[in-house]
Design an enzyme around this catalytic site. Structure first.
Site, PDB file in Angstrom:
ATOM      1  N   GLU A 453       0.808  -1.222   0.000  1.00 15.20           N
ATOM      2  CA  GLU A 453       0.000   0.000   0.000  1.00 15.20           C
ATOM      3  C   GLU A 453       0.838   1.269   0.000  1.00 15.20           C
ATOM      4  O   GLU A 453       0.484   2.264  -0.637  1.00 15.20           O
ATOM      5  CB  GLU A 453      -0.976  -0.009   1.181  1.00 15.20           C
ATOM      6  CG  GLU A 453      -2.156  -0.964   1.016  1.00 15.20           C
ATOM      7  CD  GLU A 453      -1.812  -2.444   1.138  1.00 15.20           C
ATOM      8  OE1 GLU A 453      -0.706  -2.759   1.623  1.00 15.20           O
ATOM      9  OE2 GLU A 453      -2.633  -3.292   0.758  1.00 15.20           O
ATOM     10  N   HIS A 523     -12.374  -6.822   7.208  1.00 15.04           N
ATOM     11  CA  HIS A 523     -13.011  -6.375   5.962  1.00 15.04           C
ATOM     12  C   HIS A 523     -14.189  -5.470   6.279  1.00 15.04           C
ATOM     13  O   HIS A 523     -15.087  -5.329   5.464  1.00 15.04           O
ATOM     14  CB  HIS A 523     -13.478  -7.578   5.125  1.00 15.04           C
ATOM     15  CG  HIS A 523     -12.352  -8.437   4.661  1.00 15.04           C
ATOM     16  ND1 HIS A 523     -11.819  -9.446   5.426  1.00 15.04           N
ATOM     17  CD2 HIS A 523     -11.622  -8.410   3.523  1.00 15.04           C
ATOM     18  CE1 HIS A 523     -10.817 -10.014   4.774  1.00 15.04           C
ATOM     19  NE2 HIS A 523     -10.671  -9.406   3.627  1.00 15.04           N
TER      20      HIS A 523
END
Ligand SMILES: Cc1ncc(C[n+]2csc(CCOP(=O)(O)OP(=O)(O)O)c2C)c(N)n1
Length: 723
Positions: A453, A523
């Site tokens: 990321e 999530h």
């Protein structure tokens, strides 16, 4: 000896060359090295006199840096230096006065306007990118810059100036054979971003010159405890496409030759290079450190014998290029130059006290401007949020060739040839938001990043600062944290810390949120307040398809970094679908949407709690006649407090609802502001309803109890109305 001995005015008659350099060039390089050292000495003096407030030196690194500069071109190549690079900056043309103006924190400090410590370089004129203090954030930015340079070479029309969006304020400059210099201490090569950047520079054969200035210590930690085997050259040696050099960085000619070979490799388009120079650190890490606490005297003495300035002076003397009188004259001249620069800096005005507020965001192009107000087309079938985001990206990419999209799995297919025979459909993102974009715009505009990321955000920053518009994707908000350094300490700060010299208006799209039935801890996370607590970053959180399309277009066209939060549960909900609003539909930031007017209770919310609040509001009106006014903030920074105030003045009761956990959450600021500014309008305490102060559990019943549901909102409204 073929050169003539020089006294006061060097007059070399016979041109002997040294690695291709003639005596006059060597003298200039020696002068810069000496100037750099004297600048450090002056700053140390000024610090002791409490006229400046920090000092970190370049001492011992001068030869390597002057050698690098001699092979590079200021205002042509790009530079991502670190704090030891004083000699490099001086050699590129930054003046001693400019450096000392930063040391005193003067308004006229060209690097930061008094905002950054000394040795935090930055010069638009010389293409020296604004430097920061975190070790290692510069690597991926340099990689992004190199990618931007290459992109503009291959897309010759993309650099055109276009009025009316961010391009109006981003003049592009690039060269086919440019070098992107990035430097580091050897300790900083322990940072993950170093390795992430080598990986990308290697895969993409990018024109990046890494310079590792190895002085053997990272503050107090010796290199053998820092780097496996004690030598970074050995560890990086297998990266493909690289040219590697290891040299004595205290030896100017050896360093110069190494740099020349490295730069030749890069300029010929062969890929990146890394020069590992062994230097010394004759002064402590900084003036806040005392190396006698952890280094033996004998070791320090041994280093001193390698002092690059003394060694080079000896060499010039032996070669008959500079004698004692010549040295004295040069020293007098340099000392006078440093004195004059210091006099100017000490007399310079400090920044205006109100100036701190300047350049947090673009002052030229405000995404909250009424020019972003527009009317959507209303014809056609209703489309999902996912569909309209995809359409918006497609429209904008057609309109603006500077847009590039990358992230994990965002491309249709990395193996381009598979797309050509049309036997596969293509991926286009784990949520399919970028589906078909690579197919239409090609693999240099839409591509997959490595699974890293920080790599995504750091490169986006480097690209954006060079004039591209990266619209990148973080696959799940839960995994944004590896990019946190770039998102907190870099991306939002670039404009402010450089005093408006640089900016990086990248868009970071992030899939966020829960209510997924089985999403579980990793999530389902929210956490938007962490970013609304970061100056310089706009934060957008739409609740429906039309707003997502209009706000994303504004985000792309504006000149600031934007964190664009897309709720996964809302991507394909029946709620909030809308017809395609057209390719020019924009919505200004900082304007709330009123979903339902009412006079009894105000509910302020955003994102996935909008449909849940609407359901509760409709039910309570039906069952109890309580009329709720429902405000959807849509953008969290900036946010529409005016709309909140107008509504609360009418209803006198307010409930703030959000999906993220309550304590220290986004609602706390709104609640505090209502209490302090609208106290006399209230008939009841400000209420908040949010997730429990925990993470989101996997088991659906647990998930339900953790996240705020329509029934909870109903009960909270009822209670508030009865107060
Ligand atoms: C991310 C981060 N962690 C810690 C620090 C504190 N710090 C500043 S410089 C430094 C050592 C850097 O050593 P090295 O990379 O070898 O460079 P040198 O200072 O020796 O030139 C540390 C730990 C920082 N600035 N940034």
């Amino acid at each position: 000896m073929s050169s003539k001995v020089v006294h006061s005015e060097p007059a070399v008659t016979v041109e002997k060359t040294y690695q291709g350099l003639v005596a006059r060039q060597l003298l200039n390089m020696f002068r810069t090295m000496y100037l750099s050292r004297r600048m450090d000495d002056r700053e140390i003096l000024l610090k002791r006199q409490q006229k400046i407030f920090f000092q970190i030196s370049c001492a011992g690194h001068e030869a390597l840096l002057v050698a690098a500069a001699a092979n590079l071109r200021p205002g042509y190549d790009w530079f991502f230096p670190y704090y030891r690079d004083r000699a490099l900056c001086l050699a590129l043309g930054v003046t001693p006065e400019a450096q000392l103006l930063q040391a005193v924190g003067a308004a006229a400090d060209p690097a930061s306007g008094g905002r950054q410590m000394p040795s935090h370089w930055g010069s638009r004129e010389h293409n020296i990118f604004t430097t920061s203090s975190p070790t290692g954030t510069q690597f991926l930015q340099a990689v992004g810059s190199a990618e931007a340079g290459r992109y503009f070479t291959h897309h010759s029309a993309a650099d055109a100036k276009v009025m009316g969006d961010y391009r109006e304020f981003k003049d592009v400059q690039h060269h086919d054979d440019e070098v992107n210099y990035v430097s580091t201490g050897e300790g900083t090569t322990s940072q993950g971003e170093f390795w992430e950047s080598l990986n990308t520079a290697s895969i993409r054969k990018l024109p990046v010159l890494y310079v590792v200035e190895d002085n053997g210590y990272a503050i107090s930690v010796p290199v053998k405890y820092q780097t496996a085997g004690g030598n970074i050259s050995r560890l990086v040696a297998n990266f493909p496409n690289f040219h590697f050099e290891e040299c004595d960085g205290t030896n100017l000619l050896e360093s110069y030759a190494a740099m020349r070979r490295a730069v030749e490799h890069i300029r010929s388009g062969n890929g990146p290079a890394l020069v590992h120079g062994h230097v010394i650190r004759p002064y402590s890490h900084s003036l806040s450190d005392d190396e006698k606490l952890y280094r033996r005297e004998a070791e320090r003495k041994k280093d001193a014998e390698r002092d690059p300035i003394a060694c080079f002076q000896k060499f010039l003397n032996a070669e008959g290029i500079l004698d004692t009188a010549g040295v004295q004259k040069l020293q007098r001249e340099v000392d006078a130059e440093v004195q004059a620069a210091s006099d100017v800096a000490l007399a310079a005005a400090f920044p205006e006290l109100t100036s701190y507020a300047h350049h947090v965001y673009s002052e030229n192009l405000r995404p909250s401007a009424t020019s972003f107000q527009s009317v959507p087309l209303t014809e056609g079938r209703d489309r999902t949020m996912a569909d309209l985001i995809n359409t918006c990206l497609r429209d904008e990419m057609r309109r603006d060739e500077r847009i590039v999209i990358f992230g994990e799995d965002v491309a249709d297919c990395s193996n381009e040839e598979y797309l050509q025979d049309k036997k596969i459909k293509g991926k286009g993102g784990v949520f399919k938001l970028t589906s078909g974009l690579q197919r239409e715009f090609g693999s240099d505009r839409v591509f997959n990043s490595p699974l890293a990321e920080a790599n995504i955000v750091g490169r986006a920053l480097g690209m954006a600062t060079r004039g591209l518009k990266p619209v990148v994707e973080i696959q799940f908000f839960d995994y944004i944290w590896p990019a946190m350094h770039q998102l907190r300490n870099e991306l939002p700060l670039i404009r402010w810390r450089s005093n408006d010299a640089f900016s990086c208006p990248a868009v970071i799209r992030v899939a966020i949120g829960g209510y997924l039935t089985g999403g579980a801890v990793y999530h389902s996370q929210c956490g938007e307040s962490i970013f609304t607590h970061t100056p310089g970053m706009h934060v957008v959180f739409p609740s429906n398809a039309l707003d997502a399309a209009g706000l994303l277009r504004t985000a792309i066209r504006c000149d600031d970094p934007v964190l664009f939060l897309e709720h996964k549960r809302l991507y394909r909900e029946p709620f909030g679908r809308a017809p395609y609003p057209g390719p020019e539909y924009t919505i200004p930031f900082g304007k709330a949407r009123i979903w339902k007017e009412g006079s009894d209770v105000t509910v302020v919310t955003y994102g996935a709690t909008v449909p849940r609040s609407l359901q509760a509001a409709q039910r309570i009106e039906r069952e109890h006649g309580i009329r709720v006014e429902l405000l959807d903030l849509r953008t969290l920074n900036p946010y529409d407090f005016e709309a909140v105030a107008t509504s609360v003045s009418k209803t006198s009761r307010v409930l703030i609802v959000h999906e993220d956990m309550q304590s220290w959450g986004y609602g706390a600021e709104i609640a505090a502001r209502i209490a302090s500014e609208l106290f006399d309008k209230l008939d009841a305490p400000v209420r908040r309803l949010a997730a429990k102060d925990t993470f989101v559990a996997y088991q659906p019943q647990l998930e339900d109890v953790i996240l705020p549901q329509a029934d909870d909102i109903f009960a909270a409204i009822q209670e508030l109305a009865a107060y």
